[in-house]
Scaffold this active site. Structure first.
Site, mmCIF file in Angstrom:
data_model
loop_
_atom_site.group_PDB
_atom_site.id
_atom_site.type_symbol
_atom_site.label_atom_id
_atom_site.label_comp_id
_atom_site.label_asym_id
_atom_site.label_seq_id
_atom_site.Cartn_x
_atom_site.Cartn_y
_atom_site.Cartn_z
ATOM 1 N N TYR A 7 1.088 -1.459 0.043
ATOM 2 C CA TYR A 7 -0.152 -0.073 -0.514
ATOM 3 C C TYR A 7 0.701 1.394 0.129
ATOM 4 C CZ TYR A 7 -4.708 -2.612 0.458
ATOM 5 O OH TYR A 7 -5.197 -3.662 -0.169
ATOM 6 N N ASP A 51 -7.700 5.558 -4.718
ATOM 7 C CA ASP A 51 -7.390 6.329 -4.975
ATOM 8 C C ASP A 51 -8.292 7.734 -5.069
ATOM 9 O OD1 ASP A 51 -7.602 5.519 -8.034
ATOM 10 O OD2 ASP A 51 -8.691 7.069 -7.775
ATOM 11 N N HIS A 102 -14.716 0.411 -1.259
ATOM 12 C CA HIS A 102 -13.516 0.148 -1.064
ATOM 13 C C HIS A 102 -12.221 0.436 -0.410
ATOM 14 C CE1 HIS A 102 -14.271 -3.323 -4.489
ATOM 15 N NE2 HIS A 102 -15.395 -3.671 -3.239
ATOM 16 N N GLY A 154 -14.803 0.817 -16.257
ATOM 17 C CA GLY A 154 -13.749 0.520 -15.719
ATOM 18 C C GLY A 154 -14.369 -0.542 -14.272
HETATM 19 C C1 BV8 Z 1 -17.684 -8.970 1.029
HETATM 20 C C2 BV8 Z 1 -8.712 -4.086 -1.772
HETATM 21 C C3 BV8 Z 1 -19.700 -9.845 2.936
HETATM 22 C C4 BV8 Z 1 -7.951 -2.076 -1.672
HETATM 23 C C5 BV8 Z 1 -10.832 -4.930 -2.916
HETATM 24 C C6 BV8 Z 1 -20.821 -12.215 -3.522
HETATM 25 C C7 BV8 Z 1 -22.026 -11.465 -2.384
HETATM 26 C C8 BV8 Z 1 -20.972 -10.698 -1.706
HETATM 27 C C9 BV8 Z 1 -18.845 -11.443 -1.043
HETATM 28 C C10 BV8 Z 1 -19.682 -12.185 -2.326
HETATM 29 C C11 BV8 Z 1 -19.682 -12.917 -3.073
HETATM 30 N N1 BV8 Z 1 -19.026 -13.986 -4.126
HETATM 31 C C12 BV8 Z 1 -17.657 -13.929 -3.672
HETATM 32 C C13 BV8 Z 1 -17.828 -12.748 -2.500
HETATM 33 C C14 BV8 Z 1 -15.966 -13.050 -1.741
HETATM 34 C C15 BV8 Z 1 -15.633 -11.210 -3.069
HETATM 35 C C16 BV8 Z 1 -15.378 -11.494 -3.493
HETATM 36 O O1 BV8 Z 1 -16.193 -10.511 -4.796
HETATM 37 N N2 BV8 Z 1 -14.793 -12.716 -4.397
HETATM 38 C C17 BV8 Z 1 -14.477 -12.677 -5.886
HETATM 39 C C18 BV8 Z 1 -12.807 -12.365 -6.734
HETATM 40 C C19 BV8 Z 1 -14.927 -13.646 -6.402
HETATM 41 N N3 BV8 Z 1 -16.293 -10.422 -1.890
HETATM 42 C C20 BV8 Z 1 -14.977 -9.663 -0.516
HETATM 43 O O2 BV8 Z 1 -15.118 -10.517 -0.082
HETATM 44 C C21 BV8 Z 1 -16.202 -7.984 -0.479
HETATM 45 N N4 BV8 Z 1 -16.768 -8.403 0.191
HETATM 46 O O3 BV8 Z 1 -18.118 -9.599 0.303
HETATM 47 O O4 BV8 Z 1 -18.373 -8.608 2.524
HETATM 48 C C22 BV8 Z 1 -20.852 -9.408 1.640
HETATM 49 C C23 BV8 Z 1 -21.806 -10.438 1.440
HETATM 50 C C24 BV8 Z 1 -22.742 -9.381 0.866
HETATM 51 C C25 BV8 Z 1 -22.929 -8.342 0.501
HETATM 52 C C26 BV8 Z 1 -22.082 -7.564 1.526
HETATM 53 C C27 BV8 Z 1 -20.576 -7.438 2.136
HETATM 54 C C28 BV8 Z 1 -15.181 -6.795 -0.400
HETATM 55 C C29 BV8 Z 1 -14.542 -6.591 -2.197
HETATM 56 C C30 BV8 Z 1 -13.659 -5.770 -1.791
HETATM 57 C C31 BV8 Z 1 -12.157 -6.627 -2.153
HETATM 58 N N5 BV8 Z 1 -11.173 -5.530 -2.066
HETATM 59 N N6 BV8 Z 1 -9.264 -4.521 -3.064
HETATM 60 C C32 BV8 Z 1 -7.350 -2.389 -2.392
HETATM 61 O O5 BV8 Z 1 -6.522 -2.850 -2.224
HETATM 62 O O6 BV8 Z 1 -7.972 -1.698 -4.005
HETATM 63 S S1 BV8 Z 1 -10.804 -5.671 -4.896
HETATM 64 C C33 BV8 Z 1 -10.168 -4.918 -5.711
HETATM 65 O O7 BV8 Z 1 -10.437 -5.316 -6.775
HETATM 66 C C34 BV8 Z 1 -10.233 -3.477 -6.384
HETATM 67 O O8 BV8 Z 1 -11.054 -2.355 -4.704
HETATM 68 C C35 BV8 Z 1 -10.633 -3.302 -7.142
HETATM 69 O O9 BV8 Z 1 -11.072 -2.061 -7.165
HETATM 70 C C36 BV8 Z 1 -11.418 -4.468 -7.212
HETATM 71 C C37 BV8 Z 1 -12.370 -4.864 -8.533
HETATM 72 O O10 BV8 Z 1 -11.640 -4.695 -8.983
HETATM 73 P P1 BV8 Z 1 -12.266 -4.071 -10.731
HETATM 74 O O11 BV8 Z 1 -11.932 -2.245 -10.264
HETATM 75 O O12 BV8 Z 1 -12.926 -4.123 -11.962
HETATM 76 O O13 BV8 Z 1 -10.593 -3.532 -11.625
HETATM 77 P P2 BV8 Z 1 -9.775 -5.072 -12.691
HETATM 78 O O14 BV8 Z 1 -8.222 -4.652 -12.631
HETATM 79 O O15 BV8 Z 1 -10.452 -6.422 -12.390
HETATM 80 O O16 BV8 Z 1 -10.382 -4.189 -13.625
HETATM 81 C C38 BV8 Z 1 -9.855 -3.028 -14.763
HETATM 82 C C39 BV8 Z 1 -11.004 -2.828 -15.426
HETATM 83 O O17 BV8 Z 1 -11.142 -2.723 -16.168
HETATM 84 C C40 BV8 Z 1 -11.218 -4.536 -16.584
HETATM 85 O O18 BV8 Z 1 -12.368 -4.495 -17.248
HETATM 86 C C41 BV8 Z 1 -10.336 -3.757 -18.029
HETATM 87 O O19 BV8 Z 1 -10.401 -4.018 -19.200
HETATM 88 C C42 BV8 Z 1 -11.152 -2.302 -17.919
HETATM 89 N N7 BV8 Z 1 -9.979 -1.584 -18.450
HETATM 90 C C43 BV8 Z 1 -8.994 -1.793 -18.232
HETATM 91 N N8 BV8 Z 1 -8.311 -0.433 -18.856
HETATM 92 C C44 BV8 Z 1 -8.979 0.560 -19.709
HETATM 93 C C45 BV8 Z 1 -10.108 -0.161 -18.809
HETATM 94 N N9 BV8 Z 1 -11.571 0.479 -18.943
HETATM 95 C C46 BV8 Z 1 -11.606 1.288 -19.891
HETATM 96 N N10 BV8 Z 1 -10.512 2.702 -20.274
HETATM 97 C C47 BV8 Z 1 -8.847 1.491 -20.023
HETATM 98 N N11 BV8 Z 1 -8.511 2.481 -20.112
#
Ligand code: BV8
Length: 225
Positions: free
Chosen positions: A53, A91, A106, A172
């Site tokens: 971080y 950010d 988040h 995004g």
């Molecule tokens: C929780 C920390 C209980 C800070 C992050 C169902 C319901 C609820 C929970 C779950 C569920 N199934 C699974 C879960 C558990 C889990 C989860 O989702 N796991 C996943 C992996 C399966 N979720 C959790 O644990 C969450 N908490 O569930 O609590 C609860 C239950 C019910 C209801 C409420 C609560 C907590 C999740 C938070 C985790 N912390 N980050 C940090 O370090 O930043 S997550 C991390 O991923 C970041 O926060 C990030 O923002 C986030 C999502 O990723 P994206 O932002 O989408 O980024 P990514 O790289 O994946 O994608 C980028 C996209 O941009 C791409 O599509 C790309 O094509 C595009 N792109 C790239 N360049 C460009 C562009 N688009 C346009 N222009 C460009 N130039």
């Protein structure tokens, strides 16, 4: 006017030089999620997590908002009070672009949290595991970000905004992380028009009524105009 709810992810900050998570050279390819974005990883190796971080905080401090952040800030100013930005990003680029109503579900790189007493304060640029909490003085300082398995912030407010949305846009985000990835379905159930603006189809692309693909700095200003 119905509320406009905009969900943003790492892709909106990509052209400001901040890494995404799941793209080919994304953050998670260099740091396994379980080591740096879970409470268990922090308990195992707090110095590694603080280093992760600290690097992102330094990188974010050098970054500037791009045309997509600017366009959303203009949209908010034009429709004062009806545009809510819910960001998964930690950010501050939305605020740096002039956005006012930003919900950091988040958490934020710029904030610190005490694991012992829940006190929150503005983070130092560089944090270390034994930094004492300014309130209880315990050496239990962590970044104030929401890790996997932790409850995201402001979920009730977000649910209220989605229930009143006339328009929902996801910008995004890969649609891999819940509960954020489920917001489009909540908005659609409330009768909102839904649009995905992304570089490529997300995991939830089929939930959207409309899609626009391309770089955020191109497609977001076009969409806002
Ligand atoms: C929780 C920390 C209980 C800070 C992050 C169902 C319901 C609820 C929970 C779950 C569920 N199934 C699974 C879960 C558990 C889990 C989860 O989702 N796991 C996943 C992996 C399966 N979720 C959790 O644990 C969450 N908490 O569930 O609590 C609860 C239950 C019910 C209801 C409420 C609560 C907590 C999740 C938070 C985790 N912390 N980050 C940090 O370090 O930043 S997550 C991390 O991923 C970041 O926060 C990030 O923002 C986030 C999502 O990723 P994206 O932002 O989408 O980024 P990514 O790289 O994946 O994608 C980028 C996209 O941009 C791409 O599509 C790309 O094509 C595009 N792109 C790239 N360049 C460009 C562009 N688009 C346009 N222009 C460009 N130039």
């Amino acid at each position: 006017m119905d509320k406009i709810v905009i969900l943003t992810g790492a892709g909106i900050s990509a052209e400001s030089g901040l890494g995404t998570f799941r793209d080919k050279d994304g953050l998670w390819t260099r740091y396994p999620i379980e080591d740096v974005a879970t409470p268990e990883g922090f308990a195992r190796n707090p110095a590694l997590v603080h280093d992760f971080y600290n690097q992102r905080r330094a990188h974010a401090a050098q970054a500037t908002p791009n045309a997509a952040h600017d366009a959303l800030a203009r949209l908010q100013a034009e429709y004062a009070g009806t545009v809510v930005i819910v960001t998964q990003n930690v950010d501050h680029l939305h605020e740096a672009a002039g956005a006012r109503d930003v919900i950091h579900m988040h958490g934020q790189l710029a904030r610190a949290l005490c694991d012992a007493c829940d006190h929150r304060w503005d983070a130092a640029a560089v944090m270390a595991p034994d930094d004492p909490c300014p309130a209880c003085h315990a050496p239990a300082t962590r970044p104030d970000v929401v890790w996997f398995g932790e409850f995201p912030y402001h979920m009730e407010d977000i649910a209220d905004h989605l229930a009143g949305a006339g328009l929902f846009a996801a910008i995004g985000t890969s649609g891999n992380v819940y509960p954020a990835a489920g917001f489009v379905q909540e908005a659609a159930q409330a009768g909102a028009h839904t649009v995905e603006l992304n570089l490529e189809p997300s995991a939830t692309v089929s939930d959207f009524a409309e899609t626009r693909f391309g770089a955020a700095t191109q497609i977001v200003p076009d969409w806002v105009e």
